[in-house]
Design an enzyme around this catalytic site. Structure first.
Site, PDB file in Angstrom:
ATOM      1  CB  CYS A 185      -0.932   0.000   1.208  1.00 48.56           C
ATOM      2  SG  CYS A 185      -2.013   1.451   1.298  1.00 48.56           S
ATOM      3  CB  CYS A 212      -0.613   2.384   3.977  1.00 42.77           C
ATOM      4  SG  CYS A 212      -2.210   1.783   3.416  1.00 42.77           S
ATOM      5  CG  ASP A 213       3.213   1.269   4.548  1.00 45.97           C
ATOM      6  OD1 ASP A 213       2.749   1.724   5.606  1.00 45.97           O
ATOM      7  OD2 ASP A 213       3.039   0.091   4.177  1.00 45.97           O
TER       8      ASP A 213
END
Length: 314
Positions: A136, A139-140
Site C-alpha cells: 500500500c 499507507c506507507d
C-alpha cells in the site's frame, strides 16, 4: 460442537469489524465477533500508521488494532478467535460454523473479512514485510521521502502507486514483467513522462536482500532469452501492486460479488443482496482500501444492522 445464538455476528476483525463491534455494542446489540485468520486484519503487519485521525504522533498497526479491540470489549462485544469455514444464508436465522467447533445462529451478519494483497511468492517478501516491503503506497509511501523505491506491476493500480510515490521518493522504478504496460493510455503517458520514474520492462524480481531492512532487489531482465541479464537494484522500499484477493470464497454461494470477488453493496449503504447481511471494509471496497474508510464502513454497517433489527422486531 459448541452452539451460540446472537443478534449480530461480525465475521472478521480489522478496522471495519472492530468499529462495527463498538457501535453495535453501544446499541445494546451484544455482537459476537469471530476475528478470522489474521486478528486485527492487514494493519497488524504495518509498523507505523501516521495517517489515522487522532494519532498526531503516529501509532503502530498492531497497537491501533489492539486499542480498537479493547474499546469493543469495553462496551461488551464477545470477541472470539477462529475462522468461519461454512455458512448457510438461505434462511434466517443465518448459520455459520468455525474451524474450532463453534456453531452460530445469527439474526444479522456483518462481513468484514477484508482483502489479501497478492504477493509474488518470494520467501523474502515475508521476511521484509513492514521492513521495506509494502502492498500500500498510500499507507506507507510517506516513510520513503527522498529515497529509492520500486513498484511491481503494469496495470492502472501500479501506475497510480508509482505516480503517488514519485511525489515523495527521489527515484521510482516500475518493474514490469511484460514489454508493455497494461494501464490505460492516460496512465501510461503520465508514468512515462514523469522524470523520476523509470520503467523496467521485461523484468522479473528473483529475490530481495538486506541485513535488518530491505536494501535491494535481485532482478532478471529478459528471463529465458539469449540476452538474459541478472543484476541488483539498490532500493529502500518495494511496493507490490499486482492486485488484492477479497476474502469472500465462503460467502459466494449466497452473496453477490463482482468479477473480482468483492461484495456488492446497495448504493451508499452496506446492504448486500441478502436482507440482514451487510458488508464493510476492504471486502467490499476495491478502490480506497484505507483503515479510516474501512472503519467508516464498519460504522455504517452497525447502523444498518440496528435499523434492520428494529424494523424486523429482532
Amino acid at each position: 460442537m459448541n452452539q451460540i445464538s446472537t443478534r449480530c455476528l461480525i465475521i472478521g476483525s480489522g478496522p471495519a469489524g472492530y468499529t462495527a463491534a463498538i457501535y453495535t455494542s453501544r446499541a445494546n446489540i451484544a455482537p459476537l465477533v469471530i476475528e478470522g485468520q489474521q486478528p486485527g486484519g492487514q494493519l497488524t503487519t504495518t509498523t507505523e500508521v501516521e495517517n489515522f485521525p487522532g494519532q498526531p504522533n503516529g501509532i503502530t498497526g498492531p497497537q491501533l488494532m489492539e486499542d480498537l479491540r479493547t474499546q469493543a470489549l469495553k462496551f461488551g462485544a464477545d470477541i472470539r478467535s477462529g475462522l468461519v469455514t461454512e455458512v448457510d444464508f438461505s434462511t434466517r436465522p443465518f448459520k455459520a460454523k468455525t474451524n474450532n467447533g463453534l456453531e452460530i445462529t445469527a439474526n444479522s451478519i456483518i462481513i468484514s473479512t477484508g482483502a489479501s494483497a497478492r504477493y509474488l511468492g518470494l520467501p523474502d517478501e515475508q521476511k521484509y514485510s513492514g521492513l521495506g516491503v509494502s502492498a500500500c503506497a498510500t499507507c506507507d509511501g510517506f516513510f520513503y521521502r527522498g529515497k529509492r523505491v520500486a513498484v511491481v506491476g503494469g496495470g492502472d493500480t501500479a501506475c497510480e502507486e508509482a505516480l503517488y510515490l514519485s511525489n515523495l521518493a527521489a527515484d521510482v522504478f516500475l518493474i514490469v514483467r511484460k514489454p508493455h504496460l497494461r494501464a490505460s493510455k492516460v496512465m501510461q503517458e503520465r508514468v512515462l513522462n514523469k522524470s523520476n520514474i523509470k520503467v523496467l520492462f521485461n523484468t522479473n524480481t528473483a529475490g530481495l536482500f538486506g541485513e535488518e531492512y530491505l536494501e535491494g532487489a535481485h532482478l532478471v531482465e529478459n528471463a529465458g532469452k539469449e540476452n538474459e541479464q541478472h543484476y541488483d537494484l539498490p532500493i529502500d522500499g518495494f511496493f507490490l501492486a499486482i492486485g488484492h484477493n477479497p476474502n469472500t470464497e465462503v460467502f459466494r454461494q449466497y452473496i453477490d460479488c463482482d468479477a473480482a470477488g468483492y461484495i456488492k453493496v446497495k448504493g451508499e449503504t452496506t446492504h448486500t443482496n441478502v436482507p440482514g447481511i451487510f458488508a464493510a471494509g476492504d471486502v467490499a471496497d476495491p478502490i480506497y482500501r484505507q483503515a479510516i474508510t474501512a472503519a467508516g464502513m464498519g460504522c455504517k454497517a452497525a447502523l444498518d444492522v440496528e435499523r434492520f433489527l428494529n424494523e424486523e422486531g429482532l
